[in-house]
Design a protein around this motif. Sequence first.
Motif, PDB file in Angstrom:
ATOM      1  N   TYR A  11       6.875  -7.219  -5.054  1.00 38.20           N
ATOM      2  CA  TYR A  11       7.066  -6.035  -6.568  1.00 38.20           C
ATOM      3  C   TYR A  11       9.105  -5.836  -5.849  1.00 38.20           C
ATOM      4  CZ  TYR A  11       3.834  -4.914  -8.034  1.00 38.20           C
ATOM      5  OH  TYR A  11       2.031  -4.754  -8.951  1.00 38.20           O
ATOM      6  N   LEU A  18       9.018  -6.489  -1.336  1.00 41.89           N
ATOM      7  CA  LEU A  18       8.047  -5.070  -1.382  1.00 41.89           C
ATOM      8  C   LEU A  18       7.009  -6.635  -1.629  1.00 41.89           C
ATOM      9  CD1 LEU A  18       7.203  -3.131  -0.147  1.00 41.89           C
ATOM     10  CD2 LEU A  18       6.415  -1.651  -2.270  1.00 41.89           C
ATOM     11  N   ILE A  20       3.118  -7.282  -1.528  1.00 45.00           N
ATOM     12  CA  ILE A  20       1.893  -6.987  -1.415  1.00 45.00           C
ATOM     13  C   ILE A  20       1.236  -8.143  -1.528  1.00 45.00           C
ATOM     14  CG2 ILE A  20       0.085  -5.144  -3.286  1.00 45.00           C
ATOM     15  CD1 ILE A  20       3.205  -4.271  -3.029  1.00 45.00           C
ATOM     16  N   PRO A  39      -7.944  -0.155   1.714  1.00 48.17           N
ATOM     17  CA  PRO A  39      -7.134   0.891   1.907  1.00 48.17           C
ATOM     18  C   PRO A  39      -5.823   1.238   0.591  1.00 48.17           C
ATOM     19  CG  PRO A  39      -6.774  -0.551   3.545  1.00 48.17           C
ATOM     20  CD  PRO A  39      -7.709  -1.451   2.805  1.00 48.17           C
ATOM     21  N   SER A  40      -5.840   2.255   0.908  1.00 43.96           N
ATOM     22  CA  SER A  40      -5.504   2.858  -0.789  1.00 43.96           C
ATOM     23  C   SER A  40      -3.457   1.705  -0.353  1.00 43.96           C
ATOM     24  CB  SER A  40      -5.113   4.623  -0.625  1.00 43.96           C
ATOM     25  OG  SER A  40      -4.044   5.058  -1.688  1.00 43.96           O
ATOM     26  N   GLY A  41      -2.817   1.305  -1.508  1.00 39.73           N
ATOM     27  CA  GLY A  41      -1.790   1.295  -1.624  1.00 39.73           C
ATOM     28  C   GLY A  41      -2.095  -0.165  -1.011  1.00 39.73           C
ATOM     29  N   SER A  42      -2.571  -1.202  -1.067  1.00 29.60           N
ATOM     30  CA  SER A  42      -2.986  -2.334  -0.257  1.00 29.60           C
ATOM     31  C   SER A  42      -2.808  -3.518  -1.288  1.00 29.60           C
ATOM     32  CB  SER A  42      -4.463  -2.764   0.709  1.00 29.60           C
ATOM     33  OG  SER A  42      -5.390  -2.073  -0.948  1.00 29.60           O
ATOM     34  N   GLY A  43      -3.265  -2.512  -2.173  1.00 33.02           N
ATOM     35  CA  GLY A  43      -2.835  -3.937  -3.535  1.00 33.02           C
ATOM     36  C   GLY A  43      -4.227  -4.150  -4.716  1.00 33.02           C
ATOM     37  N   LYS A  44      -4.547  -3.472  -4.619  1.00 34.82           N
ATOM     38  CA  LYS A  44      -6.126  -3.950  -4.724  1.00 34.82           C
ATOM     39  C   LYS A  44      -5.749  -3.627  -6.734  1.00 34.82           C
ATOM     40  CE  LYS A  44      -8.264  -0.428  -3.229  1.00 34.82           C
ATOM     41  NZ  LYS A  44      -7.520   0.247  -2.558  1.00 34.82           N
ATOM     42  N   SER A  45      -5.146  -2.601  -7.083  1.00 35.59           N
ATOM     43  CA  SER A  45      -4.872  -2.608  -8.870  1.00 35.59           C
ATOM     44  C   SER A  45      -3.886  -3.701  -8.328  1.00 35.59           C
ATOM     45  CB  SER A  45      -4.283  -1.277  -8.935  1.00 35.59           C
ATOM     46  OG  SER A  45      -4.605  -0.091  -8.366  1.00 35.59           O
ATOM     47  N   THR A  46      -2.879  -3.601  -7.656  1.00 35.14           N
ATOM     48  CA  THR A  46      -1.977  -5.109  -8.339  1.00 35.14           C
ATOM     49  C   THR A  46      -3.276  -6.448  -8.666  1.00 35.14           C
ATOM     50  OG1 THR A  46      -0.755  -3.867  -6.818  1.00 35.14           O
ATOM     51  CG2 THR A  46      -0.057  -6.092  -7.355  1.00 35.14           C
TER      52      THR A  46
HETATM   53  N1  LIG Z   1       5.512  -1.748 -10.182  1.00 35.25           N
HETATM   54  C1  LIG Z   1       5.618  -1.326  -8.914  1.00 35.25           C
HETATM   55  N2  LIG Z   1       7.003  -1.494  -8.175  1.00 35.25           N
HETATM   56  C2  LIG Z   1       6.906  -1.756  -7.243  1.00 35.25           C
HETATM   57  N3  LIG Z   1       5.703  -0.763  -6.263  1.00 35.25           N
HETATM   58  C3  LIG Z   1       4.960  -0.786  -6.561  1.00 35.25           C
HETATM   59  C4  LIG Z   1       4.334  -0.928  -8.611  1.00 35.25           C
HETATM   60  N4  LIG Z   1       3.293  -1.355  -8.269  1.00 35.25           N
HETATM   61  C5  LIG Z   1       2.740  -0.861  -7.103  1.00 35.25           C
HETATM   62  N5  LIG Z   1       3.670  -0.788  -6.183  1.00 35.25           N
HETATM   63  C6  LIG Z   1       3.472  -1.174  -4.880  1.00 35.25           C
HETATM   64  O1  LIG Z   1       2.653  -1.727  -4.484  1.00 35.25           O
HETATM   65  C7  LIG Z   1       1.006  -1.370  -3.410  1.00 35.25           C
HETATM   66  C8  LIG Z   1      -0.288  -1.591  -3.708  1.00 35.25           C
HETATM   67  O2  LIG Z   1      -0.300  -1.275  -5.475  1.00 35.25           O
HETATM   68  P1  LIG Z   1      -1.658  -0.805  -5.227  1.00 35.25           P
HETATM   69  O3  LIG Z   1      -2.159  -2.245  -6.050  1.00 35.25           O
HETATM   70  O4  LIG Z   1      -1.263   0.558  -6.722  1.00 35.25           O
HETATM   71  O5  LIG Z   1      -2.764  -0.464  -4.222  1.00 35.25           O
HETATM   72  P2  LIG Z   1      -4.195   0.108  -4.309  1.00 35.25           P
HETATM   73  O6  LIG Z   1      -4.654  -0.115  -5.121  1.00 35.25           O
HETATM   74  O7  LIG Z   1      -4.797  -0.875  -3.478  1.00 35.25           O
HETATM   75  O8  LIG Z   1      -4.211   1.479  -3.396  1.00 35.25           O
HETATM   76  C9  LIG Z   1       1.928   0.680  -3.021  1.00 35.25           C
HETATM   77  O9  LIG Z   1       2.429   0.468  -1.775  1.00 35.25           O
HETATM   78  C10 LIG Z   1       2.375   1.029  -4.384  1.00 35.25           C
HETATM   79  O10 LIG Z   1       3.776   1.664  -4.229  1.00 35.25           O
END
Ligand SMILES: Nc1ncnc2c1ncn2[C@@H]1O[C@H](COP(=O)(O)OP(=O)(O)O)[C@@H](O)[C@H]1O
Length: 225
Positions: A11, A18, A20, A39-46
């Motif tokens: 990102y 950043l 991920i 863990p939370s913030g690890s990139g699962k949703s991404t």
């Molecule tokens: N559009 C974005 N721009 C910048 N950083 C992002 C964006 N989306 C997510 N992030 C960052 O990427 C990391 C992974 O996010 P995410 O995939 O939502 O994690 P998870 O689902 O594992 O909790 C987080 O640190 C989040 O803040």
Amino acid sequence: MLTIDKVSKVYSTPRGDLPILDGVSLTLERGQAAAIMGPSGSGKSTLLYILGALDPPSSGTVTLDSTNPYALNERDQAAFRNQHVGFVFQDHSLLPQCSVLENVLTPTLVAPAGQKNGVADEKQARRILEQVGLANRLDHRPGELSGGEKQRAAIARALIRNPTLLLCDEPTGNLDASIADSVADLLLDLHAANNTILLVVTHSATLAERFPSRYRVADRALVSA
Ligand SMILES: Nc1ncnc2c1ncn2[C@@H]1O[C@H](COP(=O)(O)OP(=O)(O)O)[C@@H](O)[C@H]1O
Ligand SMILES: [Mg+2]
């Protein structure tokens, strides 16, 4: 078959790049089901968004049954998502003004011409809503449903187009343990019946245990768990 090959995601933020995900590869065949933890913030949703043709990787490829959705133009990519991907969000994302039946029908309204059939679509929606146990809630608005019922409606909506790939982002994250368990039962039953590729992101080790395979996102990599 779903294949991701050396997928990375960076990102760009005002404070710099950043990273991920870095070099993530995975292959899943039709009929396979897997849980993804981390863990939370690890990139699962991404990762789920990348798999669901919702957000392109920074590098690497995604292929579903030999189509790379990111090689398609915007319109074809939208059609690809509509036809092949079902997505269940953590917060269900149902339209508050629409009934349960209307919510489940929304993906059919934006389906490519030639793949629409109002009567058949409504019949299919009613059938799926019966499968998910909401046959007696068709006219309810989302605000009139319990948390578990909302997730069931969101699952029905994700399935209405009979997707190849069903992606669920912490579908039971906001639910009590026993309700979460029944939503998981439903997902696994539907998976067995529909021969989809099912990927479920979850925080719950108990839920993950129920899946035939498990992965973990950690340190920007995807590893078997
Ligand atoms: N559009 C974005 N721009 C910048 N950083 C992002 C964006 N989306 C997510 N992030 C960052 O990427 C990391 C992974 O996010 P995410 O995939 O939502 O994690 P998870 O689902 O594992 O909790 C987080 O640190 C989040 O803040
Ligand atoms: Mg997430």
